[in-house]
Design a protein around this motif. Structure first.
Motif, PDB file in Angstrom:
ATOM      1  N   PRO A   1      39.704 -38.188  57.639  1.00  0.00           N
ATOM      2  CA  PRO A   1      39.883 -37.887  56.216  1.00  0.00           C
ATOM      3  C   PRO A   1      39.887 -39.155  55.369  1.00  0.00           C
ATOM      4  O   PRO A   1      40.137 -40.253  55.870  1.00  0.00           O
ATOM      5  CB  PRO A   1      41.246 -37.208  56.189  1.00  0.00           C
ATOM      6  CG  PRO A   1      42.006 -37.881  57.290  1.00  0.00           C
ATOM      7  CD  PRO A   1      40.988 -38.142  58.375  1.00  0.00           C
ATOM      8  N   CYS A   2      39.636 -38.954  54.079  1.00  0.00           N
ATOM      9  CA  CYS A   2      39.670 -40.055  53.124  1.00  0.00           C
ATOM     10  C   CYS A   2      41.037 -40.092  52.458  1.00  0.00           C
ATOM     11  O   CYS A   2      41.554 -39.058  52.036  1.00  0.00           O
ATOM     12  CB  CYS A   2      38.582 -39.839  52.065  1.00  0.00           C
ATOM     13  SG  CYS A   2      38.704 -40.941  50.644  1.00  0.00           S
ATOM     14  N   PRO A   3      41.674 -41.265  52.369  1.00  0.00           N
ATOM     15  CA  PRO A   3      43.008 -41.343  51.752  1.00  0.00           C
ATOM     16  C   PRO A   3      43.017 -40.914  50.284  1.00  0.00           C
ATOM     17  O   PRO A   3      44.068 -40.559  49.752  1.00  0.00           O
ATOM     18  CB  PRO A   3      43.388 -42.818  51.908  1.00  0.00           C
ATOM     19  CG  PRO A   3      42.105 -43.542  52.100  1.00  0.00           C
ATOM     20  CD  PRO A   3      41.219 -42.588  52.839  1.00  0.00           C
TER      21      PRO A   3
ATOM     22  N   ILE B   1      33.792 -37.061  51.994  1.00  0.00           N
ATOM     23  CA  ILE B   1      32.761 -38.066  52.255  1.00  0.00           C
ATOM     24  C   ILE B   1      31.526 -37.479  52.925  1.00  0.00           C
ATOM     25  O   ILE B   1      30.390 -37.792  52.554  1.00  0.00           O
ATOM     26  CB  ILE B   1      33.333 -39.203  53.138  1.00  0.00           C
ATOM     27  CG1 ILE B   1      34.549 -39.825  52.462  1.00  0.00           C
ATOM     28  CG2 ILE B   1      32.270 -40.260  53.410  1.00  0.00           C
ATOM     29  CD1 ILE B   1      35.317 -40.781  53.354  1.00  0.00           C
ATOM     30  N   ASN B   2      31.718 -36.606  53.918  1.00  0.00           N
ATOM     31  CA  ASN B   2      30.590 -36.129  54.715  1.00  0.00           C
ATOM     32  C   ASN B   2      29.590 -35.296  53.926  1.00  0.00           C
ATOM     33  O   ASN B   2      28.471 -35.080  54.387  1.00  0.00           O
ATOM     34  CB  ASN B   2      31.085 -35.358  55.941  1.00  0.00           C
ATOM     35  CG  ASN B   2      32.073 -34.270  55.584  1.00  0.00           C
ATOM     36  OD1 ASN B   2      32.845 -34.396  54.641  1.00  0.00           O
ATOM     37  ND2 ASN B   2      32.068 -33.180  56.317  1.00  0.00           N
ATOM     38  N   ASN B   3      29.961 -34.829  52.733  1.00  0.00           N
ATOM     39  CA  ASN B   3      28.996 -34.164  51.859  1.00  0.00           C
ATOM     40  C   ASN B   3      28.634 -35.041  50.663  1.00  0.00           C
ATOM     41  O   ASN B   3      27.473 -35.119  50.268  1.00  0.00           O
ATOM     42  CB  ASN B   3      29.540 -32.813  51.369  1.00  0.00           C
ATOM     43  CG  ASN B   3      29.425 -31.748  52.438  1.00  0.00           C
ATOM     44  OD1 ASN B   3      28.412 -31.659  53.118  1.00  0.00           O
ATOM     45  ND2 ASN B   3      30.465 -30.946  52.597  1.00  0.00           N
ATOM     46  N   CYS B   4      29.624 -35.716  50.098  1.00  0.00           N
ATOM     47  CA  CYS B   4      29.366 -36.531  48.907  1.00  0.00           C
ATOM     48  C   CYS B   4      28.419 -37.698  49.186  1.00  0.00           C
ATOM     49  O   CYS B   4      27.639 -38.098  48.321  1.00  0.00           O
ATOM     50  CB  CYS B   4      30.683 -37.052  48.336  1.00  0.00           C
ATOM     51  SG  CYS B   4      31.746 -35.755  47.657  1.00  0.00           S
TER      52      CYS B   4
ATOM     53  N   LYS C   1      35.586 -37.524  42.425  1.00  0.00           N
ATOM     54  CA  LYS C   1      36.645 -38.198  43.179  1.00  0.00           C
ATOM     55  C   LYS C   1      36.171 -39.537  43.734  1.00  0.00           C
ATOM     56  O   LYS C   1      36.985 -40.399  44.079  1.00  0.00           O
ATOM     57  CB  LYS C   1      37.139 -37.304  44.323  1.00  0.00           C
ATOM     58  CG  LYS C   1      38.013 -36.150  43.885  1.00  0.00           C
ATOM     59  CD  LYS C   1      38.562 -35.386  45.083  1.00  0.00           C
ATOM     60  CE  LYS C   1      39.482 -34.256  44.643  1.00  0.00           C
ATOM     61  NZ  LYS C   1      40.034 -33.502  45.797  1.00  0.00           N
ATOM     62  N   ILE C   2      34.852 -39.702  43.825  1.00  0.00           N
ATOM     63  CA  ILE C   2      34.312 -40.977  44.293  1.00  0.00           C
ATOM     64  C   ILE C   2      34.766 -42.119  43.384  1.00  0.00           C
ATOM     65  O   ILE C   2      34.956 -43.254  43.833  1.00  0.00           O
ATOM     66  CB  ILE C   2      32.765 -40.920  44.365  1.00  0.00           C
ATOM     67  CG1 ILE C   2      32.332 -39.901  45.414  1.00  0.00           C
ATOM     68  CG2 ILE C   2      32.172 -42.287  44.692  1.00  0.00           C
ATOM     69  CD1 ILE C   2      30.826 -39.662  45.452  1.00  0.00           C
TER      70      ILE C   2
ATOM     71  N   GLN D   1      37.854 -47.711  55.408  1.00  0.00           N
ATOM     72  CA  GLN D   1      38.169 -46.939  56.612  1.00  0.00           C
ATOM     73  C   GLN D   1      36.965 -46.107  57.051  1.00  0.00           C
ATOM     74  O   GLN D   1      36.657 -46.014  58.235  1.00  0.00           O
ATOM     75  CB  GLN D   1      39.370 -46.018  56.354  1.00  0.00           C
ATOM     76  CG  GLN D   1      40.694 -46.737  56.201  1.00  0.00           C
ATOM     77  CD  GLN D   1      41.851 -45.763  56.034  1.00  0.00           C
ATOM     78  OE1 GLN D   1      41.846 -44.664  56.574  1.00  0.00           O
ATOM     79  NE2 GLN D   1      42.845 -46.159  55.261  1.00  0.00           N
ATOM     80  N   CYS D   2      36.306 -45.480  56.070  1.00  0.00           N
ATOM     81  CA  CYS D   2      35.152 -44.640  56.393  1.00  0.00           C
ATOM     82  C   CYS D   2      34.031 -45.475  57.004  1.00  0.00           C
ATOM     83  O   CYS D   2      33.373 -45.054  57.964  1.00  0.00           O
ATOM     84  CB  CYS D   2      34.657 -43.901  55.148  1.00  0.00           C
ATOM     85  SG  CYS D   2      34.288 -44.967  53.726  1.00  0.00           S
TER      86      CYS D   2
END
Length: 341
Positions: A264-266, A271-274, A300-301, A309-310
């Motif tokens: 997950p993103c903090p 992320i995996n779609n955006c 949200k980006i 982290q990603c």
């Protein structure tokens, strides 16, 4: 009907496996209906995982008492032997069975081996001796780990992303598995939804007699499409070849496969779609992506704190934060009407 033999496992199944990740998004009743319809029409290999929330439970509901008629593969994301045994017992209970045909290590960052600190492979060997698993496999998104697993001779199957966007190194991996008599299960055969012509996807993979594609199924219409390929397998034609070449020119390179291992993103960024929104807008119906909910997700980006982290977790080595920003800029241009989709 085209079949595939999964290497030294001697499992022979129709060249259409059922990927059970998507059924976690639908009800028990709908999932059981799809699973039984798939089996009744010739699909005999079903792939799930402990990480797929209630997917195993739904397979258990559908196939209790039918273990000698089909093959079930599942996965553990365990990091040590204690977690391994906990996962295995949970899977057996969920699947309502006393054995699993192919038990796979789920995308480990290393290749588990006998005697290593994790104790994972030794636990798998013991489980095999006890008859709780029949074959030991591994899944991965990292080419280096996948090659190490094949070269080790320790595994009977490898599950790896493979589709007509494959690189030469991916193809070499498939050929190596064939030489080693190791089963090859192709995940992401539609590249996470970026490939929109499943007939072309099938025709490409049909060129490799040792490859078993597992198609992610959530809707009956999707299942019907793949079931139709059992009786009339798509062949490689000049038209399909041209479509594949066009897609390779458009998609090869630095693009997000949507595997989700960056999550997950903090900051709550999907992320995996955006990180692949530009492609999704142009290769799938755009209305949902451009909806108010879709806009909220993309915006949200702007809250990205660049913790990286990603980026550190991406198995493809992508600069994920840069991809997110690039996709956001394109998305805003589409919303403003500066760019058409």
């Amino acid at each position: 009907m085209e079949t595939v033999r999964l290497g030294k496992t001697e499992i022979v199944t129709n060249k259409n496996g059922f990927g059970a990740l998507p059924i976690q998004r639908i009800s028990d009743e709908d999932a059981v209906y799809l699973l039984k319809k798939a089996f009744d029409n010739g699909i005999t290999y079903f792939d799930t995982a402990r990480w797929y929330t209630d997917s195993e439970h739904k397979l258990g509901l559908a196939f209790e008492g039918m273990r000698d008629k089909l093959w079930i593969a599942t996965k553990t994301g365990a990091n040590n032997a204690e977690e391994f045994w906990k996962d295995l017992e949970t899977s057996l209970e969920n699947l309502k069975t006393d054995y699993i045909d192919v038990y796979q290590f789920h995308n480990p960052a290393f290749c588990p081996k006998p005697g290593d600190e994790s104790g994972l492979y030794d636990a798998a060997l013991k489980a095999k001796e006890q008859g709780k698993i029949r074959h030991i496999g591994i899944t991965n998104h990292r080419l280096a780990v996948a090659n190490e697993a094949v070269d080790s001779g320790l595994y009977e199957t490898l599950q790896f992303p493979f589709c007509y966007l494959a690189t030469e190194k991916d193809i070499e991996l498939v050929k190596k598995c064939r030489e080693k008599d190791m089963g090859f299960v192709a995940m992401k055969a539609l590249s996470g939804g970026l490939i929109t012509n499943s007939a072309a996807a099938y025709a490409y993979l049909a060129q490799y007699d040792n490859v078993l594609p597992i198609w992610g199924v959530q809707r009956e219409s999707e299942l019907d499409e793949f079931l139709s390929y059992i009786e009339t397998p798509p062949a490689m034609t000049e038209e399909i070849r041209a479509l594949i070449e066009h897609d390779r020119e458009e998609l090869l390179g630095e693009f997000c496969r949507g595997c989700g291992y960056c999550m997950p993103c903090p900051m709550g960024i999907e992320i995996n779609n955006c990180a692949r929104m530009s492609l999704l807008l142009r290769r799938s119906p755009s209305a949902g992506h451009l909806s108010r909910e879709g806009q909220e997700k993309m915006m949200k980006i702007e809250n990205c704190i660049h913790c990286n982290q990603c980026k550190s977790k991406c198995p493809y080595g992508l600069d994920t934060p840069a991809l997110l920003q690039k996709n956001l800029e394109d998305y805003k241009n589409v919303l403003a009407g500066k760019v058409s989709v």
